[in-house]
Design an enzyme around this catalytic site. Structure first.
Site, PDB file in Angstrom:
ATOM      1  CE1 TYR A 142     -12.012  24.913 -15.232  1.00 61.78           C
ATOM      2  CE2 TYR A 142     -11.037  23.398 -13.865  1.00 61.78           C
ATOM      3  CZ  TYR A 142     -11.125  24.703 -14.141  1.00 61.78           C
ATOM      4  OH  TYR A 142     -10.169  25.530 -13.660  1.00 61.78           O
ATOM      5  CE  LYS A 189     -17.924  37.554  -8.132  1.00 59.65           C
ATOM      6  NZ  LYS A 189     -17.342  38.530  -7.258  1.00 59.65           N
ATOM      7  CG  ASP A 221     -14.810  38.558  -5.164  1.00 54.17           C
ATOM      8  OD1 ASP A 221     -15.552  37.666  -4.338  1.00 54.17           O
ATOM      9  OD2 ASP A 221     -15.128  39.559  -5.341  1.00 54.17           O
ATOM     10  CG  ASP A 245      -8.049  24.053 -11.245  1.00 51.17           C
ATOM     11  OD1 ASP A 245      -6.982  23.531 -10.535  1.00 51.17           O
ATOM     12  OD2 ASP A 245      -8.020  24.137 -12.335  1.00 51.17           O
ATOM     13  CG  ASP A 249      -3.152  25.107  -7.936  1.00 49.64           C
ATOM     14  OD1 ASP A 249      -3.248  23.861  -7.402  1.00 49.64           O
ATOM     15  OD2 ASP A 249      -2.404  25.232  -9.161  1.00 49.64           O
TER      16      ASP A 249
END
Ligand code: NAD
Length: 364
Positions: A142, A189, A221, A245, A249
């Site tokens: 980001y 990852k 994942d 992020d 959520d």
């Protein structure tokens, strides 16, 4: 204790819920002998209307000069057509960067009284749901270099992390785990990303300092899948900005109660930034329908992390639990139409819910 708090009510339901948060803090102040002094500033859409800027300089200065910052929510349809840099949400990035808060702590907690709202099968959450996600907040993709080629038909965003950036947030992960079930899972990852391999290296080099914490690693994942398959396996998750992020959520949605969830963003020193996880809910703004409990529980986090007042934070959490035990509900946590109808006058609005929590604090 005297506590200087900057409040940012913001837009939509923000002013109503922040008002209830401050009233709950005042009830705590009265009971335990603390003084809370509030300075209200503008950010978001209301600041754009007043000054043309989503985060006026004076607002940020007031935040940095205080002991803690309580934010309601920003944004709404009125400002949706503005260009990116001028949108209300820009205030959030400005606050995080300006206050140097690099770790976002989001508890995903299912209140047993509201378990019917959880979208997972009852057998999956029979032992409750209590996960803390620690998300890195000021680095990674980001904030990395981004751009397009001259033709505009290719684009890039860069994920970059340095050892100190990882160390400071992983440390918060270990420290948080020590205060909970002593399990920390680094989500990454690492089978593909070099940054993830550095995250693992750093966590490995730090684990000796917290021998009681059981450290594990999981690919993102798989973590996304495990959160809905067997969420009880997680205690504390620490992860990068983008993975955090998305996972936070997901974790909050599986509790089923967006109006109940709090968050804290912390740095090394200086004030913390505290906000409910939900947005400004323009659809119910100004109607006395918003659930103020996420903000009131956010105030508990504020007391615990910025002032070390754990007895007082516990008191807020106990009071909220008592109100739920007694069957009081706002519309968002009232269940089906039949459940709502059965509630009768225990279906309440924002201010009444605030009154009930205050009464429960006084009665503790
Ligand atoms: P939202 O969280 O505002 O609302 C989603 C749904 O949940 C709506 O139906 C809303 O009525 C309901 N809801 C949310 N909080 C509630 C509460 N306390 N009590 C009862 N019901 C509640 O998300 P959205 O609709 O996607 O976004 C609305 C605006 O908020 C947008 O402008 C968005 O950019 C902004 N937003 C701000 C923040 C923030 O300030 N941190 C976070 C998310 C979204």
């Amino acid at each position: 204790m005297n506590c200087k708090i900057t409040t940012i009510p913001g837009d939509g339901i923000g002013p109503d819920i922040v008002r209830e948060g401050c009233r709950a803090l005042d009830a705590i102040g009265k009971k335990f002998g603390h003084g809370f002094e509030y300075t209200e500033v503008k950010a978001g859409g209301c600041a754009i209307d007043a000054t043309g800027e989503p985060l006026p300089k004076e607002s940020l200065e007031a935040c940095v000069a205080s002991d803690a910052v309580l934010l309601g929510a920003v944004g709404g349809p009125k400002w949706d057509t503005l260009p990116g840099a001028k949108r209300p949400e820009k205030a959030l990035l400005g606050l995080r960067a300006g206050m140097k808060v690099y770790a976002n702590l989001r508890p995903a907690l299912m209140f047993p009284q509201l378990s019917a709202a959880c979208p997972l099968k009852p057998e999956i959450v029979k032992d409750g749901l209590d996960i803390l996600i620690v998300r890195e907040l000021t680095g990674g993709i980001y904030f990395g270099d981004r751009g397009r080629n001259a033709a505009g038909d290719a684009a890039w965003d860069t994920e970059a992390y340095s050892r100190p950036e990882i160390e400071r947030v992983v440390k918060i992960g270990f420290e948080s785990a020590m205060k909970r079930q002593k399990r920390l899972c680094v989500v990454d990852k690492a089978n593909i990303l070099e940054t993830s391999r550095l995250w693992r290296e750093v966590a490995e080099s730090m684990k000796g300092k917290w021998p009681e914490v059981e450290l594990s690693y999981m690919y993102v994942d798989n973590a996304a899948m495990q959160l809905v398959r067997n969420p009880g396996q997680f205690d504390v998750i620490v992860t990068s900005n983008m993975f955090g992020d998305i996972l936070s959520d997901e974790a909050s949605q599986i509790t089923g109660s967006i109006g109940m969830l709090a968050s804290a963003s912390l740095g090394d020193s200086g004030p913390g930034l505290y906000e409910p996880i939900h947005g400004s809910a323009p659809d119910i703004a100004g109607k006395d329908l918003a659930n103020p409990l996420a903000t009131i529980l956010t105030c508990a986090m504020l007391l615990r992390f910025s002032f070390g007042l754990s007895r007082e934070a516990d008191a807020i959490e106990k009071a909220v639990s008592k109100v739920l035990d007694a069957g009081w509900r706002t519309g968002d946590i009232a269940g089906s139409a039949a459940d709502r109808a059965a509630l009768g006058d225990r279906l309440v609005g924002t201010r009444k819910m605030g009154d009930l929590v205050i009464a429960a604090i006084e009665a503790l």
